[in-house]
Design a protein around this motif. Structure first.
Motif, short mmCIF file in Angstrom:
data_model
loop_
_atom_site.label_atom_id
_atom_site.label_comp_id
_atom_site.label_asym_id
_atom_site.label_seq_id
_atom_site.Cartn_x
_atom_site.Cartn_y
_atom_site.Cartn_z
N ALA A 133 4.49 67.20 35.58
CA ALA A 133 2.99 67.38 35.44
C ALA A 133 2.49 68.24 34.34
O ALA A 133 1.79 69.26 34.73
N GLY A 134 3.27 68.24 33.26
CA GLY A 134 2.82 69.02 31.99
C GLY A 134 3.71 70.32 31.88
O GLY A 134 3.48 70.92 31.05
N GLY A 135 4.40 70.62 32.92
CA GLY A 135 5.23 71.96 32.90
C GLY A 135 6.44 71.43 32.46
O GLY A 135 6.84 70.54 31.85
N SER A 136 7.57 72.45 32.61
CA SER A 136 8.93 72.14 32.06
C SER A 136 9.53 71.27 32.69
O SER A 136 9.68 71.09 34.00
N PRO A 137 10.13 69.98 32.33
CA PRO A 137 10.90 69.12 33.33
C PRO A 137 11.98 69.68 34.00
O PRO A 137 12.81 70.75 33.48
N ASP A 138 12.36 69.24 34.97
CA ASP A 138 13.29 69.80 35.88
C ASP A 138 14.67 69.45 35.25
O ASP A 138 15.33 68.17 35.05
N ARG A 139 15.53 70.37 34.56
CA ARG A 139 16.75 70.06 34.23
C ARG A 139 17.77 69.49 34.97
O ARG A 139 18.61 68.61 34.22
N ALA A 140 17.98 69.64 36.21
CA ALA A 140 19.03 69.18 36.90
C ALA A 140 18.60 67.64 37.14
O ALA A 140 19.46 66.81 37.02
N LYS A 141 17.12 67.03 37.08
CA LYS A 141 16.98 65.83 37.04
C LYS A 141 17.29 65.14 35.65
O LYS A 141 17.74 64.01 35.89
N MET A 142 16.89 65.98 34.79
CA MET A 142 17.33 65.29 33.54
C MET A 142 18.78 64.98 33.22
O MET A 142 19.13 64.24 32.66
N ALA A 143 19.36 65.95 33.81
CA ALA A 143 21.08 65.95 33.63
C ALA A 143 21.50 64.62 34.60
O ALA A 143 22.33 64.06 34.00
N GLU A 144 20.77 64.52 35.47
CA GLU A 144 21.29 63.27 36.43
C GLU A 144 20.92 61.90 35.75
O GLU A 144 21.79 61.04 35.83
N VAL A 145 19.89 61.88 35.02
CA VAL A 145 19.46 60.67 34.34
C VAL A 145 20.48 60.56 33.09
O VAL A 145 20.84 59.48 32.76
N MET A 146 20.73 61.71 32.38
CA MET A 146 21.81 61.62 31.45
C MET A 146 23.16 60.92 31.79
O MET A 146 23.92 60.06 30.98
N ARG A 147 23.46 61.54 32.98
CA ARG A 147 24.95 61.04 33.68
C ARG A 147 24.99 59.72 33.76
O ARG A 147 25.93 58.69 33.73
N ARG A 148 23.86 59.24 34.44
CA ARG A 148 23.88 57.92 34.91
C ARG A 148 23.57 56.82 33.97
O ARG A 148 24.01 55.80 33.98
N HIS A 149 23.25 57.17 32.48
CA HIS A 149 23.35 56.33 31.65
C HIS A 149 24.44 56.58 30.47
O HIS A 149 24.38 56.38 29.28
N GLY A 150 25.43 57.45 31.10
CA GLY A 150 26.60 57.66 29.91
C GLY A 150 26.64 58.57 28.98
O GLY A 150 27.44 58.74 28.23
N LEU A 151 25.77 59.76 29.28
CA LEU A 151 25.60 60.85 28.66
C LEU A 151 26.13 62.18 29.28
O LEU A 151 25.97 61.98 30.68
N THR A 152 26.88 63.14 28.79
CA THR A 152 27.62 64.28 29.51
C THR A 152 26.63 65.39 28.97
O THR A 152 26.91 65.87 27.92
N PRO A 153 25.67 66.09 30.00
CA PRO A 153 25.06 67.41 29.53
C PRO A 153 26.04 68.34 29.25
O PRO A 153 27.24 68.43 29.85
N ALA A 154 25.93 69.10 28.09
CA ALA A 154 26.25 70.34 27.84
C ALA A 154 26.16 71.58 28.70
O ALA A 154 24.82 71.40 29.15
N PRO A 155 27.00 72.54 29.07
CA PRO A 155 26.80 73.45 29.92
C PRO A 155 25.59 74.35 29.20
O PRO A 155 26.07 74.24 27.86
N PRO A 156 24.71 75.14 29.65
CA PRO A 156 23.71 75.91 28.71
C PRO A 156 24.41 76.86 28.15
O PRO A 156 25.48 77.44 28.51
N GLN A 157 23.97 77.20 26.89
CA GLN A 157 24.69 78.19 25.92
C GLN A 157 24.09 79.53 26.01
O GLN A 157 22.76 79.38 25.91
N PRO A 158 24.51 80.44 25.85
CA PRO A 158 23.91 81.87 26.11
C PRO A 158 23.38 82.16 24.68
O PRO A 158 23.67 81.63 23.61
N HIS A 159 21.87 82.63 24.64
CA HIS A 159 21.13 82.84 23.58
C HIS A 159 21.88 83.90 22.93
O HIS A 159 21.89 85.22 23.45
N ALA A 160 22.07 83.94 21.68
CA ALA A 160 22.51 85.21 20.82
C ALA A 160 21.24 86.22 20.65
O ALA A 160 20.22 85.99 20.56
#
Length: 160
Positions: A133-160
């Motif tokens: 609804a215009g906010g930040s998308p649910d990253r866990a749901k994005m990762a689930e969609v990615m996995r379902r379509h053959g993409l592997t989400p990378a672990p979050p990287q710490p910001h320098a």
């Protein structure tokens, strides 16, 4: 009389999928190419960062060809600018993402070989974005969609 044969079609999946500041338009799908290739244009508004996490894919290569503006692709930690007339091949297993750091819209042609990624992935991601609804998308749901379509989400990287 000759038997009717299926005729090739131009842009068999000519559908624009708008993901906020990013639009995807498929030109070829795996279904229309016998699984050999999928090709789509990605258009990114100026000064936009990709919302989805960096990712890799083990089942296909992705080749990027710059059409307009410049996109910065980060591949295995190395930033690579791709502008008009330039190409970049992202090998299987390479962790990557892209951003448009420029002020103008950028457009690139993305070619997937073999053609195992299709418009369904982007439609599913659009559903996740709509649910926010215009906010930040649910990253866990994005990762689930990615996995379902053959993409592997990378672990979050710490910001320098």
């Amino acid at each position: 009389m000759a038997a009717l044969m299926s005729q090739p079609s131009i842009n068999p999946a000519d559908e624009a999928i708008s993901l906020g500041p990013i639009a995807v338009r498929f030109l070829l799908t795996g279904a229309s190419s016998g699984g050999s290739v999928a090709a789509f244009e990605v258009t990114v508004a100026g000064s936009e960062r990709l919302q989805a996490p960096a990712h890799s894919h083990d089942h296909y290569e992705e080749t990027i060809y710059g059409l307009h503006g410049r996109l910065t692709w980060t591949v295995n930690g190395t930033a690579i600018e791709v502008g008009p007339g330039q190409a970049l091949c992202i090998p299987r297993g390479a962790v990557h993402r892209f951003d448009n750091y420029g002020s103008i819209e950028a457009k690139a042609l993305c070619v997937i070989t073999p053609g195992v990624l299709g418009p369904e992935y982007f439609r599913d991601m659009l559903d996740v974005m709509k649910a926010s609804a215009g906010g930040s998308p649910d990253r866990a749901k994005m990762a689930e969609v990615m996995r379902r379509h053959g993409l592997t989400p990378a672990p979050p990287q710490p910001h320098a």
